[in-house]
Design an enzyme around this catalytic site. Structure first.
Site, PDB file in Angstrom:
ATOM      1  NE  ARG A  10      42.734 -31.331   8.378  1.00 23.67           N
ATOM      2  CZ  ARG A  10      42.975 -31.802   9.596  1.00 23.67           C
ATOM      3  NH1 ARG A  10      43.532 -32.990   9.757  1.00 23.67           N
ATOM      4  NH2 ARG A  10      42.666 -31.096  10.661  1.00 23.67           N
ATOM      5  CG  HIS A  55      46.720 -29.011  13.985  1.00 20.04           C
ATOM      6  ND1 HIS A  55      46.530 -29.855  12.922  1.00 20.04           N
ATOM      7  CD2 HIS A  55      46.991 -29.803  15.047  1.00 20.04           C
ATOM      8  CE1 HIS A  55      46.697 -31.109  13.327  1.00 20.04           C
ATOM      9  NE2 HIS A  55      46.991 -31.094  14.617  1.00 20.04           N
ATOM     10  CG  ASN A 100      43.181 -30.788  14.036  1.00 20.19           C
ATOM     11  OD1 ASN A 100      42.750 -31.540  13.163  1.00 20.19           O
ATOM     12  ND2 ASN A 100      43.956 -31.228  15.028  1.00 20.19           N
ATOM     13  CD  GLU A 101      42.628 -34.412  16.760  1.00 18.15           C
ATOM     14  OE1 GLU A 101      42.518 -35.496  16.162  1.00 18.15           O
ATOM     15  OE2 GLU A 101      43.573 -34.153  17.533  1.00 18.15           O
ATOM     16  CD1 TRP A 362      48.958 -38.866  11.347  1.00 20.77           C
ATOM     17  CD2 TRP A 362      48.231 -36.885  10.611  1.00 20.77           C
ATOM     18  NE1 TRP A 362      49.743 -37.906  11.945  1.00 20.77           N
ATOM     19  CE2 TRP A 362      49.308 -36.666  11.499  1.00 20.77           C
ATOM     20  CE3 TRP A 362      47.624 -35.775  10.018  1.00 20.77           C
ATOM     21  CZ2 TRP A 362      49.793 -35.405  11.812  1.00 20.77           C
ATOM     22  CZ3 TRP A 362      48.098 -34.523  10.329  1.00 20.77           C
ATOM     23  CH2 TRP A 362      49.168 -34.341  11.219  1.00 20.77           C
ATOM     24  CD  GLU A 369      52.576 -38.006  14.382  1.00 18.85           C
ATOM     25  OE1 GLU A 369      51.628 -37.587  15.074  1.00 18.85           O
ATOM     26  OE2 GLU A 369      52.544 -38.032  13.143  1.00 18.85           O
ATOM     27  CD1 TRP A 370      50.689 -34.014  17.634  1.00 17.63           C
ATOM     28  CD2 TRP A 370      51.170 -31.984  18.433  1.00 17.63           C
ATOM     29  NE1 TRP A 370      50.081 -33.080  16.822  1.00 17.63           N
ATOM     30  CE2 TRP A 370      50.358 -31.839  17.285  1.00 17.63           C
ATOM     31  CE3 TRP A 370      51.600 -30.845  19.105  1.00 17.63           C
ATOM     32  CZ2 TRP A 370      49.973 -30.591  16.791  1.00 17.63           C
ATOM     33  CZ3 TRP A 370      51.208 -29.610  18.613  1.00 17.63           C
ATOM     34  CH2 TRP A 370      50.404 -29.490  17.472  1.00 17.63           C
ATOM     35  CG  PHE A 378      50.761 -41.637  12.473  1.00 20.46           C
ATOM     36  CD1 PHE A 378      49.563 -42.337  12.530  1.00 20.46           C
ATOM     37  CD2 PHE A 378      51.314 -41.202  13.655  1.00 20.46           C
ATOM     38  CE1 PHE A 378      48.935 -42.595  13.741  1.00 20.46           C
ATOM     39  CE2 PHE A 378      50.697 -41.438  14.877  1.00 20.46           C
ATOM     40  CZ  PHE A 378      49.501 -42.150  14.916  1.00 20.46           C
TER      41      PHE A 378
END
Length: 422
Positions: A10, A55, A100-101, A362, A369-370, A378
């Site tokens: 993904r 995303h 996404n989200e 994930w 990570e943002w 992760f």
């Protein structure tokens, strides 16, 4: 990925990489070339691309011109972008996720202001601009209709010829009542409505959840007859990003002093702590606790509420603190315990009839990570940021063995039986 034994990957296409100025500028052919190379390389290794169209990132041009998700013009732009991707990659991509989200985007981008475009208002936060009472609902409305726009384009012009499927991916916490009283049980259900059903109910049923309409009133947008017609295209699958569970405390009948990231209109305070006891083992990510049985519960919630629409677990993983010590990073027994527990819980939901088609952990490698950057990890593979060398952690070896020992779960891509994309 091939050595690990997975059969699907993904990833997201960056809108800005292929259309730097949206429909107001030219296509970046180098961006198209980049994704073509990635897709082709995956297929050569027998790995199915599972592609997300958006995303979080949006061309700056659209933010500057009209405020991106706060303006209905974004629906046309998103449709333009989606069609470009269907044309360029749809002959090889068989699984598309529109967004996404989007529930995270609405809450953190337009309510708390913690994420770009960082819009909020007092007393929720201190942002340069925004309206925490109104803008999350406007942004969400335009995201839902952008999903509907892209889905309609795919259904009308590409799906029959290309033979793919299209869906959406939501962040999905599970909520347990903080106290065993009716008010907190209702609060837990209300939290689910204000976080996940907020987006899924309109797509499946054409309306927002009734409790949202009752509480939010006129601030919650309505769908026109034409918009409801578009929403009837629905989707082929629901992507679920599930990591953790929180307690829910009612704030409607007993006011709460502390605020959370949930919309204030939900009248829910969520926490991982009950009388000094955590709901599960903590991880390096705040609010991400290890509560394996919640996987079964959240899947069954989607099964029962949305007519057992096919589901994919599109994200699930363990946050490890970056200690800087490679030996310590490679010995990630906590991640193995986490994955084993959540996969066992997922299997229980499948045995109860949940139509789950696949699972994505994930994440493959430690990445950025943002807002947490490289401080948490992760990945199944450690990445040396100096040399970029990738080293499998114990969890990667465990997962590789898991896949080898569970080949009965991994079936040909054209099988009519359930598929596990691991």
């Amino acid at each position: 990925m091939h050595s690990l034994g997975v059969n699907s990957y993904r990833f997201s296409i960056s809108w800005s990489r292929v259309l730097p100025k949206g429909r107001f500028g030219k296509v970046n052919l180098e961006g198209i070339k980049f994704y073509n190379k990635l897709i082709n390389a995956l297929l050569l290794k027998g790995i199915q691309p599972f592609v997300t169209l958006n995303h979080f990132d949006i061309p700056q041009e659209l933010q500057d011109r009209y405020g991106s998700w706060l303006n209905s013009q974004i629906q046309e732009d998103f449709g333009y972008f989606a069609e470009l991707c269907f044309k360029a990659f749809g002959d090889r991509v068989k699984y598309w996720a529109t967004l996404n989200e989007p529930n995270v985007v609405a809450q953190f981008g337009y309510y708390s202001g913690k994420h770009p475009p960082s819009r909020c208002s007092y007393p929720v936060g201190k942002c340069e601009a925004g309206d925490s009472q109104l803008e999350p609902y406007i942004a969400a409305h335009n995201m839902i209709l952008s999903h509907a726009t892209a889905t309609q384009i795919y259904r009308d012009r590409y799906q029959e010829k290309q033979g793919g499927k299209i869906g959406i991916v939501l962040s999905a916490y599970w909520y347990e009542p903080l106290r065993d009283i009716p008010a907190d049980h209702f609060a837990a259900q209300r939290a689910l409505s204000f976080f996940t059903a907020w987006f899924m109910d309109p797509i499946i049923y054409g309306e927002y959840p009734p409790e949202m309409r009752q509480i939010v009133g006129e601030r919650l947008p309505t769908f026109s007859v034409e918009e409801k017609r578009k929403l009837k295209n629905k989707l082929d699958f629901i992507g679920i990003n599930h990591y953790s569970t929180l307690y829910a405390k009612d704030c409607m009948f007993s006011p709460c002093n502390s605020s959370t990231d949930l919309l204030a209109d939900s009248f829910v305070y969520n926490t991982g702590d009950r009388d000094g006891n955590l709901i599960g083992k903590p991880t390096a990510m705040p609010t991400f606790y290890v509560v394996p049985n919640s996987m079964e519960k959240i899947v069954m919630y989607f099964k029962d509420r949305y007519n057992n629409t096919p589901m994919f677990i599109t994200e699930n993983g363990y946050a490890q603190p970056n200690s800087g010590d490679i030996k310590e990073m490679l010995s990630d027994a906590g991640r193995i315990e986490y994955m084993e527990g959540y996969l066992t819980s997922l299997a229980a939901a499948i045995r109860k009839g949940a139509d789950v088609r696949g699972y994505f952990g994930w994440s493959l490698i430690d990445n950025f990570e943002w807002s947490y950057g490289y401080s948490i990890c992760f990945g199944l593979y450690h990445v040396d940021r100096t040399t970029l060398k990738r080293t499998p952690k114990q969890s990667a070896l465990w997962f590789q063995q898991f896949l080898r020992n569970n080949n009965n779960l991994r079936m040909p891509i054209n099988s009519s039986r359930k598929l596990w994309y691991l």
